[in-house]
Design a protein around this motif. Structure first.
Motif, PDB file in Angstrom:
ATOM      1  N   ALA A  67       5.963  14.815   1.934  1.00 56.50           N
ATOM      2  CA  ALA A  67       4.286  15.086   1.726  1.00 56.50           C
ATOM      3  C   ALA A  67       3.576  13.862   1.077  1.00 56.50           C
ATOM      4  CB  ALA A  67       3.758  16.200   0.577  1.00 56.50           C
ATOM      5  N   ALA A  68       4.214  13.151   0.343  1.00 55.38           N
ATOM      6  CA  ALA A  68       3.390  11.512  -0.372  1.00 55.38           C
ATOM      7  C   ALA A  68       3.323  10.642   0.264  1.00 55.38           C
ATOM      8  CB  ALA A  68       3.758  11.221  -2.244  1.00 55.38           C
ATOM      9  N   ARG A  69       4.176  10.666   1.027  1.00 55.65           N
ATOM     10  CA  ARG A  69       4.633   8.939   1.974  1.00 55.65           C
ATOM     11  C   ARG A  69       3.344   9.274   2.956  1.00 55.65           C
ATOM     12  NH1 ARG A  69       8.291   5.806   0.685  1.00 55.65           N
ATOM     13  NH2 ARG A  69       9.667   6.221  -0.869  1.00 55.65           N
ATOM     14  N   ARG A  70       3.303  10.583   3.397  1.00 58.02           N
ATOM     15  CA  ARG A  70       2.177  11.417   4.316  1.00 58.02           C
ATOM     16  C   ARG A  70       0.680  10.992   4.323  1.00 58.02           C
ATOM     17  NH1 ARG A  70       4.980  16.329   7.575  1.00 58.02           N
ATOM     18  NH2 ARG A  70       7.237  14.988   8.632  1.00 58.02           N
ATOM     19  N   GLY A 126      -1.607   2.621  -2.323  1.00 62.12           N
ATOM     20  CA  GLY A 126      -2.695   2.854  -1.265  1.00 62.12           C
ATOM     21  C   GLY A 126      -3.848   4.654  -1.188  1.00 62.12           C
ATOM     22  N   ALA A 127      -3.034   5.396  -1.195  1.00 58.97           N
ATOM     23  CA  ALA A 127      -4.005   6.994  -1.258  1.00 58.97           C
ATOM     24  C   ALA A 127      -4.301   6.949  -2.644  1.00 58.97           C
ATOM     25  CB  ALA A 127      -2.581   7.997  -1.222  1.00 58.97           C
ATOM     26  N   ILE A 128      -4.458   6.533  -3.918  1.00 58.66           N
ATOM     27  CA  ILE A 128      -4.999   6.922  -4.484  1.00 58.66           C
ATOM     28  C   ILE A 128      -6.119   6.100  -4.681  1.00 58.66           C
ATOM     29  CG2 ILE A 128      -3.988   6.082  -6.506  1.00 58.66           C
ATOM     30  CD1 ILE A 128      -4.988   9.266  -7.224  1.00 58.66           C
ATOM     31  N   GLU A 158       0.324  -1.253  -0.494  1.00 60.72           N
ATOM     32  CA  GLU A 158      -0.097   0.267   0.364  1.00 60.72           C
ATOM     33  C   GLU A 158       0.614   0.911   0.090  1.00 60.72           C
ATOM     34  OE1 GLU A 158      -3.528   0.644   0.319  1.00 60.72           O
ATOM     35  OE2 GLU A 158      -4.473  -1.467   0.642  1.00 60.72           O
ATOM     36  N   GLU A 159       1.517   1.226   0.644  1.00 57.42           N
ATOM     37  CA  GLU A 159       2.746   2.636   1.004  1.00 57.42           C
ATOM     38  C   GLU A 159       3.393   2.719  -0.448  1.00 57.42           C
ATOM     39  OE1 GLU A 159       4.366   2.127   4.698  1.00 57.42           O
ATOM     40  OE2 GLU A 159       2.727   2.425   6.097  1.00 57.42           O
ATOM     41  N   ALA A 160       3.543   1.146  -1.165  1.00 56.07           N
ATOM     42  CA  ALA A 160       5.176   1.839  -2.217  1.00 56.07           C
ATOM     43  C   ALA A 160       4.282   3.584  -3.085  1.00 56.07           C
ATOM     44  CB  ALA A 160       4.728   0.585  -3.322  1.00 56.07           C
ATOM     45  N   LEU A 161       5.362   4.190  -3.522  1.00 53.22           N
ATOM     46  CA  LEU A 161       5.150   5.371  -4.446  1.00 53.22           C
ATOM     47  C   LEU A 161       4.733   5.029  -6.009  1.00 53.22           C
ATOM     48  CD1 LEU A 161       7.433   8.115  -1.675  1.00 53.22           C
ATOM     49  CD2 LEU A 161       4.627   7.065  -2.036  1.00 53.22           C
ATOM     50  N   MET A 162       4.244   5.859  -6.366  1.00 53.61           N
ATOM     51  CA  MET A 162       4.169   5.892  -7.772  1.00 53.61           C
ATOM     52  C   MET A 162       4.611   7.628  -8.825  1.00 53.61           C
ATOM     53  SD  MET A 162       0.929   4.286  -8.233  1.00 53.61           S
ATOM     54  CE  MET A 162       0.477   4.926  -9.996  1.00 53.61           C
ATOM     55  N   LEU A 163       5.348   7.897  -9.688  1.00 53.09           N
ATOM     56  CA  LEU A 163       5.402   8.792 -10.331  1.00 53.09           C
ATOM     57  C   LEU A 163       4.662   8.702 -11.231  1.00 53.09           C
ATOM     58  CD1 LEU A 163       6.459  11.881  -9.908  1.00 53.09           C
ATOM     59  CD2 LEU A 163       8.518  10.735 -10.951  1.00 53.09           C
ATOM     60  N   VAL A 164       3.844   9.744 -11.513  1.00 58.28           N
ATOM     61  CA  VAL A 164       2.920   9.417 -12.597  1.00 58.28           C
ATOM     62  C   VAL A 164       3.156  10.544 -13.929  1.00 58.28           C
ATOM     63  CG1 VAL A 164       0.325   9.064 -13.987  1.00 58.28           C
ATOM     64  CG2 VAL A 164       0.561   8.626 -11.171  1.00 58.28           C
ATOM     65  N   ALA A 165       4.348   9.873 -15.134  1.00 53.80           N
ATOM     66  CA  ALA A 165       4.462  10.145 -15.964  1.00 53.80           C
ATOM     67  C   ALA A 165       4.158  10.399 -17.081  1.00 53.80           C
ATOM     68  CB  ALA A 165       5.793  10.183 -15.755  1.00 53.80           C
TER      69      ALA A 165
END
Length: 476
Positions: free
Chosen positions: A133-136, A203-205, A104-111
């Motif tokens: 901020a993204a991790r929060r 997870g956030a999106i 869930e916490e894995a970050l994704m950079l959409v480009a």
């Protein structure tokens, strides 16, 4: 680690005739020695980045992997969209894959893979500034500091809180304005361009989608659950994918969510949305505002773009001002640069006339190489075919055409019926109608041959495939 999500499924037409449905702009060398897609992948590689996840259409799958291999990048996965449904379904499918692979916490950079960023270092610093901020749990969008009044972009209104070098809460999205409002937004100094670049956790999106677009998320989840592996690609289920609405991530989620932040960026960004944007972004633009590419010459011209995509076609402009001129082997565009956004109307006009140039690129790319049509007439066609080292076409036959192959460079291994033999330069072979045949390149260099087709029907769908290492459908 941050996983880049490269959106490479678009088939935009505003850069026609170079960008067409069969070979869109992200795979073209528009501003330098590598393609926009390759430049995006390189910009988001190295320390701190995981291998990219690529989303593209089936027609482009081999082009995408070949271009990544050419710059030494191995993708984490390549996900195939059965059809373009805008950015929201694609991004949610990427988030589902990333959550499954990394949590869930894995970050994704959409480009988007068809943008240009001149200052890659400044952009990477902005990513680093937005990461906390993204991790929060914030959904971070990147806003570009404007350098002019622009009607082709949407705008962002950030709050006036101090971000201390980081993102600040986003007040609202603003639709593409008319010129009067664009000037007011630019002159105020309080607004940013909407870049379409995002950073958030999987997870956030997905949680935001569950709250603000539950029916969309349900359809994407169904398409992802029914996805199947195909030669290293992941094909989303076409039936359930087709039920997903055609909607952008801004409309579906970002404009509704209350946890959106914006990270200001000054990095020489452009979405290259039209030929005027290409002129402005040209690295070798002259002091007179003229940008030249290929076999193009300008004499006493100003604020113009002259571009020839064929070394055999010399373009010369004399006394031109505010002109866009782009020449391809099969089509030429000439427009006032103030009308650059109207190129799509030209494409629609060509489609209404059933002109192949509206959608079909003059060179047809295939996983084994490619071909281009040199001459077409009544019941005949002449092609130049290039086969990559070690590559092979499918074992096939045709109902309606015979073929005559003449090798002009390298050596071909030709299977004709049950016989296989080598055909070297200046040698030829004839393939009768209905005969099974295959073409291979056993050498270490590209092999080139001239193919002469004769028959009542010469379409690419007149192919019966018996064996194909690329597992393609007819016409691919």
């Amino acid at each position: 680690m941050i996983t880049p999500v490269l959106l490479a499924g678009g088939s935009g037409t505003r850069l026609w005739p170079l960008s067409r449905r069969s070979y869109p702009k992200q795979f073209a060398e528009l501003t330098g020695p590598v393609t926009l897609f390759q430049a995006t992948a390189e910009r988001l590689s190295g320390a701190g980045f995981a291998p990219p996840l690529v989303l593209t259409q089936s027609d482009f799958r081999f082009i995408a992997t070949e271009q990544l291999a050419a710059v030494g990048i191995d993708p984490g996965a390549v996900m195939l969209e059965p059809e373009g449904r805008n950015t929201a379904p694609a991004i949610l499918a990427a988030a589902l894959w990333l959550r499954r692979e990394a949590g869930e916490e894995a970050l994704m950079l959409v480009a988007p893979s068809d943008h240009v960023i001149a200052d890659a270092q400044a952009f990477q610093e902005a990513i680093a500034g937005a990461e906390l901020a993204a991790r929060r749990g914030r959904l971070v969008t990147f806003g570009i500091t404007p350098d002019r009044a622009e009607t082709g972009y949407g705008y962002l209104e950030p709050s006036q809180e101090s971000g201390v070098g980081g993102p600040v809460p986003l007040v609202r999205f603003i639709e593409k304005p008319d010129l009067v409002r664009a000037r007011a937004l630019y002159e105020s100094g309080d607004y940013l361009w909407n870049s379409g670049l995002f950073l958030f956790s999987a997870g956030a999106i997905l949680e935001a989608a569950r709250t603000h677009a539950p029916s969309l998320l349900a359809r994407v989840e169904a398409a992802f659950a029914a996805a199947r592996a195909d030669l290293g690609f992941l094909r989303l289920d076409p039936d359930t994918w087709g039920d997903a609405p055609d909607i952008s991530i801004d409309y579906a989620i970002m404009e509704r969510a209350g946890c959106v932040s914006v990270m200001p960026v000054q990095a020489g960004w452009s979405d290259l949305g039209d030929w005027e944007a290409v002129r402005r972004a040209a690295p070798a633009a002259r002091s007179d505002g003229v940008a030249l590419s290929g076999a193009a010459t300008a004499i006493d011209c100003r604020d113009s773009l002259l571009r020839s995509e064929d070394p055999r076609l010399q373009m010369v402009g004399i006394g031109l001002e505010d002109v866009i001129a782009v020449a391809m082997p099969d089509a030429v565009l000439v427009a006032h640069r103030s009308r650059a956004q109207d190129v799509k109307a030209a494409v629609n006009a060509l489609k209404a006339r059933d002109a192949a140039q509206a959608t079909d690129f003059p060179r047809d790319h295939r996983p084994w190489g490619g071909f281009e049509s040199l001459v077409t007439g009544d019941r005949f066609q002449v092609k130049r075919i290039t086969v990559k080292p070690g590559a092979a076409l499918s074992l096939q036959s045709h109902h309606h055409r015979a073929e005559h192959w003449i090798v002009v460079q390298g050596t071909a291994l030709v299977t004709l019926g049950k016989e296989a033999r080598l055909v070297t330069e200046n040698e030829s072979v004839y393939i009768p109608i209905g005969e099974t045949h295959r073409l291979e390149n056993p050498g270490m260099m590209p092999m080139v041959l001239i193919e002469v087709q004769t028959g009542a029907y010469l379409g690419e769908d007149d192919i019966i495939r018996y064996e194909d290492v690329y597992m393609r459908a007819v016409g691919e």
